[in-house]
Design a protein around this motif. Structure first.
Motif, PDB file in Angstrom:
ATOM      1  N   VAL A  37       0.881  -1.262  -0.067  1.00 20.54           N
ATOM      2  CA  VAL A  37       0.042   0.060  -0.030  1.00 20.54           C
ATOM      3  C   VAL A  37       1.048   1.091  -0.111  1.00 20.54           C
ATOM      4  O   VAL A  37       2.112   1.096   0.208  1.00 20.54           O
ATOM      5  N   ASP A  38       0.369   2.452  -0.352  1.00 16.61           N
ATOM      6  CA  ASP A  38       1.043   3.594  -0.199  1.00 16.61           C
ATOM      7  C   ASP A  38       1.137   4.268   1.120  1.00 16.61           C
ATOM      8  O   ASP A  38       0.729   5.417   1.470  1.00 16.61           O
ATOM      9  N   TRP A  39       1.705   3.620   2.022  1.00 18.72           N
ATOM     10  CA  TRP A  39       2.251   3.821   3.555  1.00 18.72           C
ATOM     11  C   TRP A  39       3.691   4.449   3.597  1.00 18.72           C
ATOM     12  O   TRP A  39       4.473   3.953   2.908  1.00 18.72           O
ATOM     13  N   SER A  43       2.755   3.874   8.834  1.00 18.77           N
ATOM     14  CA  SER A  43       1.464   3.487   8.225  1.00 18.77           C
ATOM     15  C   SER A  43       0.330   4.473   7.924  1.00 18.77           C
ATOM     16  O   SER A  43      -0.608   4.349   8.319  1.00 18.77           O
ATOM     17  N   VAL A  45      -1.151   6.992   4.834  1.00 14.40           N
ATOM     18  CA  VAL A  45      -1.165   7.193   3.521  1.00 14.40           C
ATOM     19  C   VAL A  45      -0.581   8.331   2.771  1.00 14.40           C
ATOM     20  O   VAL A  45      -0.500   9.375   3.533  1.00 14.40           O
ATOM     21  N   GLN A  53      -1.971   6.575  -5.138  1.00 16.54           N
ATOM     22  CA  GLN A  53      -1.588   5.353  -4.119  1.00 16.54           C
ATOM     23  C   GLN A  53      -1.142   4.180  -4.915  1.00 16.54           C
ATOM     24  O   GLN A  53      -0.434   3.417  -4.454  1.00 16.54           O
ATOM     25  N   ALA A  57       2.132   2.083  -4.218  1.00 13.59           N
ATOM     26  CA  ALA A  57       2.213   0.718  -4.038  1.00 13.59           C
ATOM     27  C   ALA A  57       3.177   0.014  -4.787  1.00 13.59           C
ATOM     28  O   ALA A  57       3.749  -0.873  -4.422  1.00 13.59           O
ATOM     29  N   ARG A  83     -10.487  -0.385  -3.187  1.00 18.10           N
ATOM     30  CA  ARG A  83     -11.877   0.217  -1.996  1.00 18.10           C
ATOM     31  C   ARG A  83     -12.873   0.593  -3.059  1.00 18.10           C
ATOM     32  O   ARG A  83     -12.733   1.483  -4.095  1.00 18.10           O
ATOM     33  N   SER A 118      -6.586   0.516   6.316  1.00 16.52           N
ATOM     34  CA  SER A 118      -6.762   1.748   6.796  1.00 16.52           C
ATOM     35  C   SER A 118      -7.903   2.429   6.003  1.00 16.52           C
ATOM     36  O   SER A 118      -8.260   2.289   4.922  1.00 16.52           O
ATOM     37  N   ASP A 120      -8.203   5.334   4.863  1.00 15.26           N
ATOM     38  CA  ASP A 120      -7.597   6.222   3.668  1.00 15.26           C
ATOM     39  C   ASP A 120      -7.081   5.392   2.580  1.00 15.26           C
ATOM     40  O   ASP A 120      -6.571   5.991   1.541  1.00 15.26           O
ATOM     41  N   THR A 121      -6.924   4.385   2.778  1.00 16.07           N
ATOM     42  CA  THR A 121      -6.243   3.226   1.693  1.00 16.07           C
ATOM     43  C   THR A 121      -7.009   3.120   0.708  1.00 16.07           C
ATOM     44  O   THR A 121      -8.343   2.487   0.977  1.00 16.07           O
ATOM     45  N   GLU A 124      -4.363  -1.880  -2.600  1.00 15.79           N
ATOM     46  CA  GLU A 124      -3.298  -2.971  -2.238  1.00 15.79           C
ATOM     47  C   GLU A 124      -3.048  -3.678  -3.105  1.00 15.79           C
ATOM     48  O   GLU A 124      -4.069  -4.068  -3.722  1.00 15.79           O
TER      49      GLU A 124
END
Length: 135
Positions: A37-39, A43, A45, A53, A57, A83, A118, A120-121, A124
């Motif tokens: 993910v784009d963390w 963790s 975003v 994102q 990722a 999402r 999360s 805001d994610t 993935e």
């Protein structure tokens, strides 16, 4: 089975939840990459858009693969979790995937989901890759 855990220092630490960024099976030479993910390291975003994102990722995916002795060119399969309704994000997602995987053309599954790690994610990406020749 002889395996190797992959956990690049620049990525978030999955140890508290019992996961590694990837696990390499040295006998089969497969690299199993956890969903990326784009963390940042805390963790959080980093980008607000699906496209941003997705780029983040894929950037993390490349980092994990490189540390494992593999690369985006060695990806065999991708699973992309988005999402919401997958079709709603295709116009943002397809250019990113085509830019990074167009020549590789891995097996690909896209899945629309109600939630991710999360609130805001938005995306993935998990992968199965092979070790690079000599890797």
């Amino acid at each position: 089975m002889s395996t190797k855990l992959i956990n690049p220092a620049g990525l978030y630490d999955g140890a508290p939840v019992g996961m590694s960024q990837a696990k390499v099976d040295l006998e089969s030479r497969f690299v199993f990459v956890s969903g990326q993910v784009d963390w940042d390291r805390e963790s959080r975003v980093r980008h607000a858009t699906l496209e941003g994102q997705a780029e983040g990722a894929v950037e993390h995916l490349a980092t994990v693969l490189n540390q494992a002795g593999s690369s985006l060119d060695d990806v065999l399969q991708l699973r992309v979790y988005v999402r919401g309704e997958l079709a709603d994000g295709m116009s943002q997602l397809v250019p990113v995937l085509a830019r990074h995987f167009g020549a590789v053309r891995p097996a690909l599954t896209g899945i629309g989901v109600a939630s991710l790690a999360s609130r805001d994610t938005l995306i993935e990406i998990e992968a199965l890759a092979k070790l690079a020749s000599g890797g």
